[in-house]
Design an enzyme around this catalytic site. Structure first.
Site, PDB file in Angstrom:
ATOM      1  N   TYR A 159       0.854  -1.206   0.000  1.00 49.72           N
ATOM      2  CA  TYR A 159       0.000   0.000   0.000  1.00 49.72           C
ATOM      3  C   TYR A 159       0.893   1.260   0.000  1.00 49.72           C
ATOM      4  O   TYR A 159       0.521   2.302  -0.513  1.00 49.72           O
ATOM      5  CB  TYR A 159      -0.971  -0.023   1.174  1.00 49.72           C
ATOM      6  CG  TYR A 159      -2.203   0.825   0.953  1.00 49.72           C
ATOM      7  CD1 TYR A 159      -3.057   0.586  -0.121  1.00 49.72           C
ATOM      8  CD2 TYR A 159      -2.525   1.873   1.809  1.00 49.72           C
ATOM      9  CE1 TYR A 159      -4.185   1.365  -0.340  1.00 49.72           C
ATOM     10  CE2 TYR A 159      -3.659   2.657   1.615  1.00 49.72           C
ATOM     11  CZ  TYR A 159      -4.483   2.395   0.541  1.00 49.72           C
ATOM     12  OH  TYR A 159      -5.601   3.164   0.335  1.00 49.72           O
ATOM     13  N   LYS A 166      -3.409   8.209   2.859  1.00 51.83           N
ATOM     14  CA  LYS A 166      -4.616   7.978   3.675  1.00 51.83           C
ATOM     15  C   LYS A 166      -4.419   8.508   5.100  1.00 51.83           C
ATOM     16  O   LYS A 166      -5.382   9.006   5.708  1.00 51.83           O
ATOM     17  CB  LYS A 166      -4.977   6.491   3.705  1.00 51.83           C
ATOM     18  CG  LYS A 166      -5.499   5.940   2.373  1.00 51.83           C
ATOM     19  CD  LYS A 166      -6.723   6.657   1.831  1.00 51.83           C
ATOM     20  CE  LYS A 166      -7.351   5.907   0.661  1.00 51.83           C
ATOM     21  NZ  LYS A 166      -8.365   6.708  -0.049  1.00 51.83           N
TER      22      LYS A 166
HETATM   23  P1  NDP Z   1     -12.451   3.402  -8.627  1.00 48.80           P
HETATM   24  O1  NDP Z   1     -11.308   3.128  -9.542  1.00 48.80           O
HETATM   25  O2  NDP Z   1     -13.787   2.910  -9.029  1.00 48.80           O
HETATM   26  O3  NDP Z   1     -12.529   4.943  -8.275  1.00 48.80           O
HETATM   27  C1  NDP Z   1     -11.410   5.788  -8.150  1.00 48.80           C
HETATM   28  C2  NDP Z   1     -11.836   7.138  -8.656  1.00 48.80           C
HETATM   29  O4  NDP Z   1     -10.824   8.151  -8.422  1.00 48.80           O
HETATM   30  C3  NDP Z   1     -12.094   7.128 -10.165  1.00 48.80           C
HETATM   31  O5  NDP Z   1     -13.430   7.495 -10.427  1.00 48.80           O
HETATM   32  C4  NDP Z   1     -11.123   8.179 -10.680  1.00 48.80           C
HETATM   33  O6  NDP Z   1     -11.643   8.906 -11.769  1.00 48.80           O
HETATM   34  C5  NDP Z   1     -10.978   9.075  -9.464  1.00 48.80           C
HETATM   35  N1  NDP Z   1      -9.857   9.995  -9.639  1.00 48.80           N
HETATM   36  C6  NDP Z   1      -8.536   9.718  -9.797  1.00 48.80           C
HETATM   37  N2  NDP Z   1      -7.850  10.839 -10.037  1.00 48.80           N
HETATM   38  C7  NDP Z   1      -8.753  11.870 -10.013  1.00 48.80           C
HETATM   39  C8  NDP Z   1      -8.674  13.277 -10.190  1.00 48.80           C
HETATM   40  N3  NDP Z   1      -7.512  13.897 -10.437  1.00 48.80           N
HETATM   41  N4  NDP Z   1      -9.813  14.028 -10.078  1.00 48.80           N
HETATM   42  C9  NDP Z   1     -10.996  13.437  -9.834  1.00 48.80           C
HETATM   43  N5  NDP Z   1     -11.147  12.110  -9.671  1.00 48.80           N
HETATM   44  C10 NDP Z   1     -10.037  11.331  -9.766  1.00 48.80           C
HETATM   45  O7  NDP Z   1     -11.977   2.737  -7.242  1.00 48.80           O
HETATM   46  P2  NDP Z   1     -12.608   2.612  -5.785  1.00 48.80           P
HETATM   47  O8  NDP Z   1     -14.065   2.712  -5.832  1.00 48.80           O
HETATM   48  O9  NDP Z   1     -11.962   1.417  -5.209  1.00 48.80           O
HETATM   49  O10 NDP Z   1     -11.980   3.875  -5.045  1.00 48.80           O
HETATM   50  C11 NDP Z   1     -12.741   4.885  -4.390  1.00 48.80           C
HETATM   51  C12 NDP Z   1     -12.095   5.235  -3.057  1.00 48.80           C
HETATM   52  O11 NDP Z   1     -12.188   4.101  -2.183  1.00 48.80           O
HETATM   53  C13 NDP Z   1     -10.622   5.601  -3.108  1.00 48.80           C
HETATM   54  O12 NDP Z   1     -10.385   6.677  -2.214  1.00 48.80           O
HETATM   55  C14 NDP Z   1      -9.942   4.351  -2.577  1.00 48.80           C
HETATM   56  O13 NDP Z   1      -8.681   4.624  -2.018  1.00 48.80           O
HETATM   57  C15 NDP Z   1     -10.956   3.935  -1.527  1.00 48.80           C
HETATM   58  N6  NDP Z   1     -10.839   2.559  -1.037  1.00 48.80           N
HETATM   59  C16 NDP Z   1     -10.937   1.500  -1.903  1.00 48.80           C
HETATM   60  C17 NDP Z   1     -10.832   0.204  -1.437  1.00 48.80           C
HETATM   61  C18 NDP Z   1     -10.919  -0.962  -2.368  1.00 48.80           C
HETATM   62  O14 NDP Z   1     -10.570  -2.075  -1.956  1.00 48.80           O
HETATM   63  N7  NDP Z   1     -11.376  -0.811  -3.591  1.00 48.80           N
HETATM   64  C19 NDP Z   1     -10.603  -0.074   0.001  1.00 48.80           C
HETATM   65  C20 NDP Z   1     -10.556   1.117   0.824  1.00 48.80           C
HETATM   66  C21 NDP Z   1     -10.660   2.383   0.308  1.00 48.80           C
HETATM   67  P3  NDP Z   1     -10.850   8.930 -13.192  1.00 48.80           P
HETATM   68  O15 NDP Z   1     -10.606   7.509 -13.594  1.00 48.80           O
HETATM   69  O16 NDP Z   1     -11.781   9.705 -14.034  1.00 48.80           O
HETATM   70  O17 NDP Z   1      -9.571   9.664 -12.945  1.00 48.80           O
HETATM   71  C1  N5H Z   2      -2.723  -3.321   0.003  1.00 46.65           C
HETATM   72  C2  N5H Z   2      -3.475  -3.103  -1.065  1.00 46.65           C
HETATM   73  C3  N5H Z   2      -3.064  -3.541  -2.441  1.00 46.65           C
HETATM   74  C4  N5H Z   2      -1.936  -2.668  -3.047  1.00 46.65           C
HETATM   75  C5  N5H Z   2      -2.253  -1.220  -3.210  1.00 46.65           C
HETATM   76  C6  N5H Z   2      -3.273  -0.721  -3.966  1.00 46.65           C
HETATM   77  C7  N5H Z   2      -3.668   0.682  -3.922  1.00 46.65           C
HETATM   78  C8  N5H Z   2      -4.652   1.161  -4.656  1.00 46.65           C
HETATM   79  C9  N5H Z   2      -5.140   2.574  -4.578  1.00 46.65           C
HETATM   80  C10 N5H Z   2      -4.784   3.498  -5.720  1.00 46.65           C
HETATM   81  C11 N5H Z   2      -5.756   4.640  -5.675  1.00 46.65           C
HETATM   82  C12 N5H Z   2      -4.815   2.779  -7.062  1.00 46.65           C
HETATM   83  C13 N5H Z   2      -4.285   3.567  -8.238  1.00 46.65           C
HETATM   84  O1  N5H Z   2      -4.047   4.760  -8.158  1.00 46.65           O
HETATM   85  C14 N5H Z   2      -4.143   2.797  -9.521  1.00 46.65           C
HETATM   86  C15 N5H Z   2      -3.531   3.628 -10.646  1.00 46.65           C
HETATM   87  O2  N5H Z   2      -2.116   3.687 -10.514  1.00 46.65           O
HETATM   88  C16 N5H Z   2      -3.833   2.951 -12.010  1.00 46.65           C
HETATM   89  N1  N5H Z   2      -5.271   2.855 -12.271  1.00 46.65           N
HETATM   90  C17 N5H Z   2      -5.973   3.824 -12.901  1.00 46.65           C
HETATM   91  O3  N5H Z   2      -5.453   4.855 -13.299  1.00 46.65           O
HETATM   92  C18 N5H Z   2      -7.472   3.578 -13.073  1.00 46.65           C
HETATM   93  C19 N5H Z   2      -7.769   3.522 -14.569  1.00 46.65           C
HETATM   94  C20 N5H Z   2      -8.233   4.690 -12.353  1.00 46.65           C
HETATM   95  C21 N5H Z   2      -9.734   4.552 -12.447  1.00 46.65           C
HETATM   96  O4  N5H Z   2      -7.872   4.596 -10.959  1.00 46.65           O
HETATM   97  C22 N5H Z   2      -7.718   5.744 -10.236  1.00 46.65           C
HETATM   98  N2  N5H Z   2      -7.454   5.563  -8.934  1.00 46.65           N
HETATM   99  O5  N5H Z   2      -7.821   6.828 -10.731  1.00 46.65           O
HETATM  100  C23 N5H Z   2      -4.763  -2.340  -0.958  1.00 46.65           C
HETATM  101  C24 N5H Z   2      -6.024  -3.096  -1.332  1.00 46.65           C
HETATM  102  C25 N5H Z   2      -6.140  -4.347  -0.474  1.00 46.65           C
HETATM  103  C26 N5H Z   2      -7.267  -2.204  -1.060  1.00 46.65           C
HETATM  104  C27 N5H Z   2      -7.384  -1.008  -1.988  1.00 46.65           C
HETATM  105  C28 N5H Z   2      -7.495  -1.283  -3.445  1.00 46.65           C
HETATM  106  C29 N5H Z   2      -7.386   0.219  -1.424  1.00 46.65           C
HETATM  107  C30 N5H Z   2      -7.585   1.517  -2.132  1.00 46.65           C
HETATM  108  O6  N5H Z   2      -7.289   2.563  -1.515  1.00 46.65           O
HETATM  109  O7  N5H Z   2      -8.107   1.550  -3.261  1.00 46.65           O
END
Ligand code: NDP
Ligand code: N5H
Length: 258
Positions: A159, A166
């Site tokens: 992470y 976070k």
């Molecule tokens: P998604 O990929 O569905 O959502 C992530 C969102 O972040 C996308 O809609 C993306 O939009 C948006 N984003 C990234 N950069 C920008 C930017 N510059 N401006 C506006 N929006 C932006 O993933 P999740 O639903 O998993 O993530 C939502 C939240 O939940 C995050 O904060 C994540 O850390 C948190 N979370 C997720 C967990 C998981 O296991 N999935 C666990 C705990 C917390 P775009 O692609 O248009 O850039």
């Molecule tokens: C311990 C873990 C697993 C390892 C870490 C994962 C972290 C994920 C969070 C970030 C936000 C992911 C991320 O930014 C991915 C990007 O580099 C590439 N992806 C993209 O650009 C896609 C297309 C767009 C939609 O994504 C975003 N963010 O814009 C953590 C997991 C067990 C839990 C988890 C997944 C946590 C979390 O914060 O999301």
């Protein structure tokens, strides 16, 4: 009696990328509770996704506004547009995070200055920038909900940089709650357990992370977007009116384990 008191309330949902997004789970739960939703999206490629998804919700068409949170101009334009269209808002769901892929593996000590700045800007500072803009539209009080993860409280493998982002987000929740409480605006976070979303895609070991939760978490299962969505609805509702500056873990109880 309507205990939630969310009917007709205007709630801004930021961060719907597709139907797996936690933001979409929140949107559906809020919609079921009768709220009027406003969606924001970042990348143009996702505009169509948000349009198609919002069209599946019954009732009138939702307002959909672009907002890249790295841009002060975008945030200002976005909330000006929302003000013009709906006037008052009652809530914001901030479901946004980003870190470069290379910063989500290996050693945290190798994090670059640019990678750090970008991730902290999008994943942590954006909550403060959005709260400031939203406050002007929350003339009847309001509730702001963001999403965090256990990796901000303790070291979780891979992470890395997101854990530091976070931790900054979690502290921001407390300082914002203290600032905005006098305006009857509450600020809370939900710490979600791992959910397979677009962000989580490509993350090595995700299957083994999910399996570990199934084996060890008190509830012996993983959580869903719906469960996080319902908790967010609670935090937006009158049922949680005495709660602010709080972090609720929706993670099958995994966080209590040593
Ligand atoms: P998604 O990929 O569905 O959502 C992530 C969102 O972040 C996308 O809609 C993306 O939009 C948006 N984003 C990234 N950069 C920008 C930017 N510059 N401006 C506006 N929006 C932006 O993933 P999740 O639903 O998993 O993530 C939502 C939240 O939940 C995050 O904060 C994540 O850390 C948190 N979370 C997720 C967990 C998981 O296991 N999935 C666990 C705990 C917390 P775009 O692609 O248009 O850039
Ligand atoms: C311990 C873990 C697993 C390892 C870490 C994962 C972290 C994920 C969070 C970030 C936000 C992911 C991320 O930014 C991915 C990007 O580099 C590439 N992806 C993209 O650009 C896609 C297309 C767009 C939609 O994504 C975003 N963010 O814009 C953590 C997991 C067990 C839990 C988890 C997944 C946590 C979390 O914060 O999301």
């Amino acid at each position: 009696m309507d205990l939630l008191n969310l009917k007709g309330k205007n709630i801004v949902v930021m961060g719907v990328a597709n139907q797996r997004s936690i933001a979409w789970g929140i949107a559906r739960s809020l919609h079921d509770a009768g709220a009027n939703l406003i969606f924001t999206y970042a990348g143009e490629r996702l505009e169509r996704n948000v349009q198609d998804l919002s069209a599946t919700l019954e009732g009138k068409n939702s307002l959909i506004v672009p907002c890249d949170v790295t841009s002060d101009e975008d945030i200002a334009k976005c909330f000006t547009k929302i003000k013009e269209e709906v006037g008052t808002i009652h809530g914001v769901a901030h479901c946004i995070a980003f870190a470069n892929k290379e910063d989500l593996k290996g050693d945290f000590v190798d994090t670059s200055r640019e990678g750090f700045k970008l991730s902290l800007d999008i994943s942590a500072y954006s909550l403060t920038a959005v709260a400031k803009a939203a406050k002007e539209l929350m003339t009847e009080g309001g509730s702001i909900v963001t999403l965090t993860y256990l990796g901000g409280e303790r070291v979780v493998k891979n992470y890395n940089l997101m854990g530091v982002a976070k931790a900054a987000l979690d502290a921001s929740v407390r300082y914002l709650a203290n600032d905005l409480g006098q305006h009857n605006i509450r600020v809370n976070s939900i710490s979600a357990g791992p959910i397979r979303t677009l962000s989580a895609k490509g993350v090595g070991d995700f299957n083994s992370i999910l399996k570990d939760i199934e084996e060890k978490a008190p509830l012996r299962r993983n959580v869903t977007q719906e469960e996080v969505g319902d908790t967010a609805t609670f935090l937006f509702s009158d049922m949680s009116r005495g709660i602010t500056g709080e972090n609720l873990h929706v993670d099958s109880g995994y966080h209590i384990l040593g």
